[in-house]
Scaffold this motif. Structure first.
Motif, short mmCIF file in Angstrom:
data_model
loop_
_atom_site.label_atom_id
_atom_site.label_comp_id
_atom_site.label_asym_id
_atom_site.label_seq_id
_atom_site.Cartn_x
_atom_site.Cartn_y
_atom_site.Cartn_z
N TYR A 91 0.83 -1.02 0.05
CA TYR A 91 0.07 -0.10 0.04
C TYR A 91 0.85 1.22 0.21
O TYR A 91 0.39 2.15 -0.69
CB TYR A 91 -1.08 0.01 1.36
CG TYR A 91 -1.87 1.14 1.12
CD1 TYR A 91 -3.07 1.06 0.30
CD2 TYR A 91 -1.78 2.07 2.02
CE1 TYR A 91 -3.78 2.31 0.34
CE2 TYR A 91 -2.78 3.24 2.03
CZ TYR A 91 -3.75 3.16 1.28
OH TYR A 91 -4.62 4.27 1.27
N LEU A 92 1.84 1.10 0.56
CA LEU A 92 2.91 2.32 0.82
C LEU A 92 3.57 2.51 -0.46
O LEU A 92 3.69 3.78 -1.00
CB LEU A 92 3.89 2.33 2.08
CG LEU A 92 3.21 2.25 3.44
CD1 LEU A 92 4.38 2.16 4.42
CD2 LEU A 92 2.44 3.93 3.45
N ASN A 93 4.01 1.40 -1.09
CA ASN A 93 4.53 1.72 -2.57
C ASN A 93 3.54 1.88 -3.50
O ASN A 93 4.10 2.14 -4.83
CB ASN A 93 5.26 0.28 -2.85
CG ASN A 93 6.61 0.49 -1.82
OD1 ASN A 93 7.10 1.23 -1.48
ND2 ASN A 93 7.13 -0.99 -1.68
N LEU A 94 2.40 1.89 -3.23
CA LEU A 94 1.40 2.16 -4.43
C LEU A 94 1.50 3.68 -4.93
O LEU A 94 1.24 3.96 -6.10
CB LEU A 94 0.04 1.75 -3.81
CG LEU A 94 -1.04 1.96 -4.86
CD1 LEU A 94 -1.11 1.00 -6.16
CD2 LEU A 94 -2.40 1.59 -4.14
N PHE A 95 1.67 4.30 -4.09
CA PHE A 95 1.76 5.87 -4.35
C PHE A 95 3.07 6.46 -4.56
O PHE A 95 3.10 7.73 -4.48
CB PHE A 95 0.81 6.77 -3.08
CG PHE A 95 -0.39 6.38 -2.83
CD1 PHE A 95 -1.51 6.56 -3.63
CD2 PHE A 95 -0.77 5.45 -1.69
CE1 PHE A 95 -2.66 6.03 -3.66
CE2 PHE A 95 -2.19 4.97 -1.65
CZ PHE A 95 -2.96 5.28 -2.62
N GLU A 96 3.99 5.76 -4.55
CA GLU A 96 5.22 6.23 -4.72
C GLU A 96 5.58 6.74 -6.32
O GLU A 96 5.00 5.95 -7.35
CB GLU A 96 6.45 5.29 -4.67
CG GLU A 96 7.73 5.43 -4.77
CD GLU A 96 8.85 4.26 -4.44
OE1 GLU A 96 9.45 4.06 -5.34
OE2 GLU A 96 8.77 3.68 -3.41
#
Length: 126
Positions: A91-96
């Motif tokens: 989830y955190l790498n989804l918005f990178e």
């Protein structure tokens, strides 16, 4: 996931005051206001000897939420901890974002229009 937990643990109470089968007041968070019929009946003390039917009704609807949640991370099994860790990481790498803007067609030149084909062929979009 957070909304499911919020709505499953949410408790609320709705109070309604009816006078002669008409809804006078309702409240989600506090006490309902009376229509004043109770005050009128107590002022007429000479009518207290008779059995008078009260025309006002108070109805309360309560919904209790769930209170048996797992609040600690240590009580989860290894598979559940692995799932939570992978979910948070993905989830955190989804918005990178990308480091630079990549334009795949930057090496190509645009077409040169000599004449407007729509007007030349008299084709108009309506």
């Amino acid at each position: 996931m957070a909304l499911v937990v919020l709505f499953s643990t949410f408790s609320f109470t709705v109070e309604q005051h009816y006078c002669c089968d008409n809804l006078v007041d309702f409240s989600f968070f506090g006490q309902v206001e009376s229509c004043g019929m109770e005050i009128r009946q107590t002022q007429n003390s000479h009518n207290d000897n008779f059995d008078s039917n009260d025309c006002c009704d108070d109805i309360t609807f309560s919904k209790n939420g769930q209170h048996d949640l797992k609040l600690t991370f240590e009580k989860l099994s290894f598979e559940q901890q692995h799932f939570v860790a992978s979910f948070v990481y993905s989830y955190l790498n989804l918005f990178e974002g990308l480091q630079e803007n990549v334009v795949p067609f930057s090496c190509y030149s645009s077409l040169l229009f000599v004449k407007d084909i729509h007007i030349l062929d008299q084709i108009f979009l309506i």
